[in-house]
Design a protein around this motif. Structure first.
Motif, PDB file in Angstrom:
ATOM      1  N   GLY A 244       0.838  -1.197   0.000  1.00 14.84           N
ATOM      2  CA  GLY A 244       0.000   0.000   0.000  1.00 14.84           C
ATOM      3  C   GLY A 244       0.869   1.242   0.000  1.00 14.84           C
ATOM      4  N   GLU A 245       0.212   2.369  -0.199  1.00 13.12           N
ATOM      5  CA  GLU A 245       0.964   3.613  -0.254  1.00 13.12           C
ATOM      6  C   GLU A 245       0.108   4.774   0.246  1.00 13.12           C
ATOM      7  N   ASN A 246       0.720   5.633   1.040  1.00 14.14           N
ATOM      8  CA  ASN A 246       0.117   6.901   1.449  1.00 14.14           C
ATOM      9  C   ASN A 246       1.001   8.017   0.930  1.00 14.14           C
ATOM     10  N   LEU A 247       0.372   9.070   0.437  1.00  9.99           N
ATOM     11  CA  LEU A 247       1.070  10.256  -0.031  1.00  9.99           C
ATOM     12  C   LEU A 247       0.596  11.464   0.762  1.00  9.99           C
ATOM     13  N   ALA A 248       1.439  12.479   0.824  1.00 13.18           N
ATOM     14  CA  ALA A 248       1.052  13.753   1.426  1.00 13.18           C
ATOM     15  C   ALA A 248       1.997  14.827   0.914  1.00 13.18           C
ATOM     16  N   TRP A 249       1.502  16.053   0.896  1.00 10.56           N
ATOM     17  CA  TRP A 249       2.393  17.195   0.708  1.00 10.56           C
ATOM     18  C   TRP A 249       1.854  18.314   1.578  1.00 10.56           C
ATOM     19  N   ALA A 250       2.781  19.048   2.164  1.00 16.65           N
ATOM     20  CA  ALA A 250       2.382  20.116   3.073  1.00 16.65           C
ATOM     21  C   ALA A 250       3.551  21.075   3.238  1.00 16.65           C
ATOM     22  N   GLU A 251       3.226  22.239   3.795  1.00 17.16           N
ATOM     23  CA  GLU A 251       4.266  23.219   4.097  1.00 17.16           C
ATOM     24  C   GLU A 251       3.957  23.868   5.435  1.00 17.16           C
ATOM     25  N   GLY A 252       4.933  24.561   5.962  1.00 19.14           N
ATOM     26  CA  GLY A 252       4.744  25.263   7.229  1.00 19.14           C
ATOM     27  C   GLY A 252       4.358  24.325   8.344  1.00 19.14           C
ATOM     28  N   PRO A 253       3.450  24.771   9.231  1.00 18.06           N
ATOM     29  CA  PRO A 253       3.076  23.958  10.391  1.00 18.06           C
ATOM     30  C   PRO A 253       2.380  22.644  10.013  1.00 18.06           C
ATOM     31  N   LEU A 254       1.812  22.581   8.805  1.00 17.76           N
ATOM     32  CA  LEU A 254       1.178  21.332   8.374  1.00 17.76           C
ATOM     33  C   LEU A 254       2.209  20.308   7.907  1.00 17.76           C
ATOM     34  N   GLY A 255       3.443  20.751   7.672  1.00 16.95           N
ATOM     35  CA  GLY A 255       4.485  19.874   7.168  1.00 16.95           C
ATOM     36  C   GLY A 255       5.285  19.183   8.253  1.00 16.95           C
ATOM     37  N   VAL A 256       4.685  18.958   9.396  1.00 22.78           N
ATOM     38  CA  VAL A 256       5.358  18.209  10.464  1.00 22.78           C
ATOM     39  C   VAL A 256       4.699  16.837  10.579  1.00 22.78           C
ATOM     40  N   ALA A 257       5.447  15.891  11.112  1.00 28.24           N
ATOM     41  CA  ALA A 257       5.010  14.491  11.137  1.00 28.24           C
ATOM     42  C   ALA A 257       3.631  14.294  11.751  1.00 28.24           C
ATOM     43  N   ARG A 258       3.404  14.824  12.925  1.00 31.86           N
ATOM     44  CA  ARG A 258       2.119  14.594  13.607  1.00 31.86           C
ATOM     45  C   ARG A 258       0.939  15.155  12.811  1.00 31.86           C
ATOM     46  N   SER A 259       1.147  16.263  12.147  1.00 32.68           N
ATOM     47  CA  SER A 259       0.089  16.847  11.331  1.00 32.68           C
ATOM     48  C   SER A 259      -0.223  15.959  10.125  1.00 32.68           C
ATOM     49  N   ILE A 260       0.820  15.469   9.472  1.00 34.71           N
ATOM     50  CA  ILE A 260       0.621  14.602   8.305  1.00 34.71           C
ATOM     51  C   ILE A 260      -0.065  13.307   8.721  1.00 34.71           C
ATOM     52  N   VAL A 261       0.400  12.690   9.788  1.00 28.81           N
ATOM     53  CA  VAL A 261      -0.233  11.455  10.265  1.00 28.81           C
ATOM     54  C   VAL A 261      -1.677  11.734  10.678  1.00 28.81           C
ATOM     55  N   GLY A 262      -1.930  12.879  11.278  1.00 31.36           N
ATOM     56  CA  GLY A 262      -3.301  13.257  11.637  1.00 31.36           C
ATOM     57  C   GLY A 262      -4.194  13.378  10.414  1.00 31.36           C
ATOM     58  N   MET A 263      -3.660  13.934   9.330  1.00 34.97           N
ATOM     59  CA  MET A 263      -4.443  14.028   8.085  1.00 34.97           C
ATOM     60  C   MET A 263      -4.739  12.638   7.532  1.00 34.97           C
ATOM     61  N   TRP A 264      -3.756  11.738   7.608  1.00 31.47           N
ATOM     62  CA  TRP A 264      -3.995  10.374   7.140  1.00 31.47           C
ATOM     63  C   TRP A 264      -5.056   9.688   7.987  1.00 31.47           C
ATOM     64  N   LEU A 265      -5.034   9.910   9.282  1.00 27.56           N
ATOM     65  CA  LEU A 265      -6.031   9.284  10.152  1.00 27.56           C
ATOM     66  C   LEU A 265      -7.440   9.794   9.865  1.00 27.56           C
ATOM     67  N   ALA A 266      -7.559  11.011   9.362  1.00 25.43           N
ATOM     68  CA  ALA A 266      -8.867  11.592   9.051  1.00 25.43           C
ATOM     69  C   ALA A 266      -9.416  11.110   7.712  1.00 25.43           C
ATOM     70  N   SER A 267      -8.613  10.427   6.932  1.00 24.95           N
ATOM     71  CA  SER A 267      -9.020   9.907   5.617  1.00 24.95           C
ATOM     72  C   SER A 267      -9.189   8.390   5.723  1.00 24.95           C
ATOM     73  N   PRO A 268     -10.379   7.866   5.421  1.00 23.53           N
ATOM     74  CA  PRO A 268     -10.596   6.416   5.578  1.00 23.53           C
ATOM     75  C   PRO A 268      -9.577   5.544   4.837  1.00 23.53           C
ATOM     76  N   GLU A 269      -9.223   5.899   3.611  1.00 22.89           N
ATOM     77  CA  GLU A 269      -8.288   5.077   2.834  1.00 22.89           C
ATOM     78  C   GLU A 269      -6.878   5.119   3.426  1.00 22.89           C
ATOM     79  N   HIS A 270      -6.434   6.320   3.791  1.00 25.81           N
ATOM     80  CA  HIS A 270      -5.094   6.456   4.367  1.00 25.81           C
ATOM     81  C   HIS A 270      -5.031   5.802   5.753  1.00 25.81           C
ATOM     82  N   ARG A 271      -6.089   5.972   6.517  1.00 21.68           N
ATOM     83  CA  ARG A 271      -6.157   5.353   7.845  1.00 21.68           C
ATOM     84  C   ARG A 271      -6.070   3.831   7.726  1.00 21.68           C
ATOM     85  N   ALA A 272      -6.780   3.270   6.746  1.00 22.27           N
ATOM     86  CA  ALA A 272      -6.760   1.815   6.548  1.00 22.27           C
ATOM     87  C   ALA A 272      -5.343   1.330   6.255  1.00 22.27           C
ATOM     88  N   ASN A 273      -4.602   2.064   5.436  1.00 27.47           N
ATOM     89  CA  ASN A 273      -3.209   1.682   5.169  1.00 27.47           C
ATOM     90  C   ASN A 273      -2.362   1.777   6.427  1.00 27.47           C
TER      91      ASN A 273
END
Length: 151
Positions: free
Chosen positions: A88-117
């Motif tokens: 499987g694969e998860n992608l993300a792109w972000a900048e500034g405060p959204l470009g930190v690990a916890r923020s990216i993982v939080g965005m993945w958790l909010a998306s059913p497909e990314h969370r499943a991966n």
């Protein structure tokens, strides 16, 4: 007995060598992903150098071409020599405060497909490719590819 101890030490060194190649951003992402997995009763993911290479190459390609897409990730992962039943694969792109690990993982958790991966119990190894560059009009974008493999 000495051979077994040596084999265990070499196996540990191999794991450390693959993890040691992670950048600070990649290491932070792996830590954040594993914290979420453990909090959900799952085993931690181990960094895999083959998947790391594939993930970094894909992040680099997306930055270079100005695209954001998975493409044929299954074939790309399989070409690394990883022979897992499921990938499987998860992608993300972000900048500034959204470009930190916890923020990216939080965005993945909010998306059913990314969370499943992220929370798939069969995944055991992962490659994290997190590179900074120009993307979508932003100079310091963090482009992230995570490639998962397991059963």
């Amino acid at each position: 007995m000495a051979a077994l101890a040596t084999a265990c030490l070499l196996a540990g060194a191999a794991d450390a060598a693959s993890a040691a190649t992670l950048t600070r951003s990649e290491s932070s992402l792996l830590t954040a992903m594993n914290e979420v997995r453990v909090a959900n009763g799952l085993r931690s993911l181990r960094a895999d150098a083959r998947l790391e290479h594939a993930a970094r190459a894909h992040s680099s390609r997306m930055l270079r071409t100005g695209t954001f897409a998975h493409g044929a990730f299954n074939a790309r992962i399989r070409r690394t020599g990883v022979h897992a039943r499921r990938v499987g694969e998860n992608l993300a792109w972000a900048e500034g405060p959204l470009g930190v690990a916890r923020s990216i993982v939080g965005m993945w958790l909010a998306s059913p497909e990314h969370r499943a991966n992220l929370l798939h119990p069969g995944y055991r190894i992962v490659g994290v490719g997190a590179l900074r560059g120009y993307f979508a009009g932003h100079r310091h974008t963090l482009m992230v590819t995570t490639d998962f493999a397991g059963s």
